[in-house]
Design a protein around this motif. Structure first.
Motif, mmCIF file in Angstrom:
data_model
loop_
_atom_site.group_PDB
_atom_site.id
_atom_site.type_symbol
_atom_site.label_atom_id
_atom_site.label_comp_id
_atom_site.label_asym_id
_atom_site.label_seq_id
_atom_site.Cartn_x
_atom_site.Cartn_y
_atom_site.Cartn_z
ATOM 1 N N LEU A 42 58.061 40.275 42.694
ATOM 2 C CA LEU A 42 57.299 39.550 41.676
ATOM 3 C C LEU A 42 55.995 40.270 41.343
ATOM 4 C CD1 LEU A 42 57.750 35.800 42.695
ATOM 5 C CD2 LEU A 42 58.992 37.079 40.941
ATOM 6 N N LYS A 43 55.335 40.828 42.353
ATOM 7 C CA LYS A 43 54.104 41.599 42.124
ATOM 8 C C LYS A 43 54.388 42.780 41.200
ATOM 9 C CE LYS A 43 51.776 40.845 46.525
ATOM 10 N NZ LYS A 43 51.375 41.485 47.800
ATOM 11 N N LYS A 44 55.458 43.505 41.479
ATOM 12 C CA LYS A 44 55.810 44.670 40.659
ATOM 13 C C LYS A 44 56.128 44.246 39.228
ATOM 14 C CE LYS A 44 57.533 47.509 44.406
ATOM 15 N NZ LYS A 44 58.695 47.833 45.211
ATOM 16 N N LEU A 45 56.875 43.173 39.099
ATOM 17 C CA LEU A 45 57.251 42.692 37.778
ATOM 18 C C LEU A 45 56.018 42.265 36.987
ATOM 19 C CD1 LEU A 45 59.588 42.075 35.852
ATOM 20 C CD2 LEU A 45 59.809 39.846 36.969
ATOM 21 N N LYS A 46 55.141 41.519 37.630
ATOM 22 C CA LYS A 46 53.931 41.044 36.954
ATOM 23 C C LYS A 46 53.007 42.204 36.589
ATOM 24 C CE LYS A 46 50.541 37.629 36.571
ATOM 25 N NZ LYS A 46 50.750 36.479 35.776
ATOM 26 N N SER A 47 52.799 43.121 37.520
ATOM 27 C CA SER A 47 51.866 44.221 37.258
ATOM 28 C C SER A 47 52.396 45.196 36.216
ATOM 29 C CB SER A 47 51.511 44.960 38.552
ATOM 30 O OG SER A 47 52.626 45.646 39.057
#
Length: 147
Positions: free
Chosen positions: A100-105
Motif C-alpha cells: 500500500l505504501k508503494k502504491l500510494k507513493s
C-alpha cells in the motif's frame, strides 16, 4: 492435483501480468499455496519478489507479484488453515502495508485503478482467515486510502 488448482482466484491470477513474471509467480504460488505434500514458505515467496525487484523490475510488476503473493497466502489460509499462526499473518500484514505504501507513493492513478479491486478482494477473503487478520488489513487500507 496441486493445492492451488482448487482455488480459482489463485489459478486465474497466475497468468496475469507480463510473461517474464510467470517464473516468479510459480515460485510464489508453490511456496505460499503449496500442494498437499509440500511445505509452506512465505520467506521463499518474499525472496522471489525481492529478487525481481533487485533485478531492476518495474513498480507495476513488483506490485503484481506482491498482490499475487497476498492473494495466495490469504486464500491458502481461508481454504486450509484458518488460524495458521502469528508469524504467517505478520508477514502477510507487513507485506500488505508495504504494498500500500508503494502504491500510494507512486501517485499513479492507473496503478491504483488496476489493483484496487484485487486489494479489496484480498481484504474480503481475509474474513475467512485467522482472527484479526482482516481487521489489520482494513486498518492499513483506511490509513493509506481512507475508502
Amino acid at each position: 492435483m496441486d493445492g492451488y488448482e482448487i482455488n480459482e482466484i489463485v489459478t486465474n491470477h497466475l497468468y496475469l501480468g507480463e510473461k517474464k513474471l510467470l517464473s516468479y509467480k510459480k515460485i510464489i504460488q508453490k511456496s505460499t499455496y503449496p500442494s498437499y505434500n509440500h511445505s509452506l514458505s512465505l520467506e521463499t515467496a518474499t525472496d522471489a519478489i525481492d529478487a525481481y525487484a533487485q533485478s531492476g523490475g518495474t513498480l507495476s510488476n513488483i506490485l503484481e507479484l506482491t498482490v499475487f503473493f497476498l492473494e495466495c497466502g490469504t486464500h491458502f489460509s481461508g481454504d486450509f488453515g484458518g488460524d495458521i499462526g502469528e508469524d504467517f499473518y505478520t508477514i502477510l500484514e507487513d507485506t500488505f502495508e508495504d504494498m500500500l505504501k508503494k502504491l500510494k507513493s507512486s501517485g499513479d492513478k492507473n496503478l491504483f485503478d488496476q489493483y484496487e479491486p484485487r486489494i479489496k478482494s484480498i481484504i474480503k477473503a481475509a474474513h475467512q482467515s485467522g482472527w484479526g487478520y482482516d481487521d489489520q488489513l482494513e486498518v492499513y487500507w483506511q490509513e493509506y486510502f481512507g475508502k
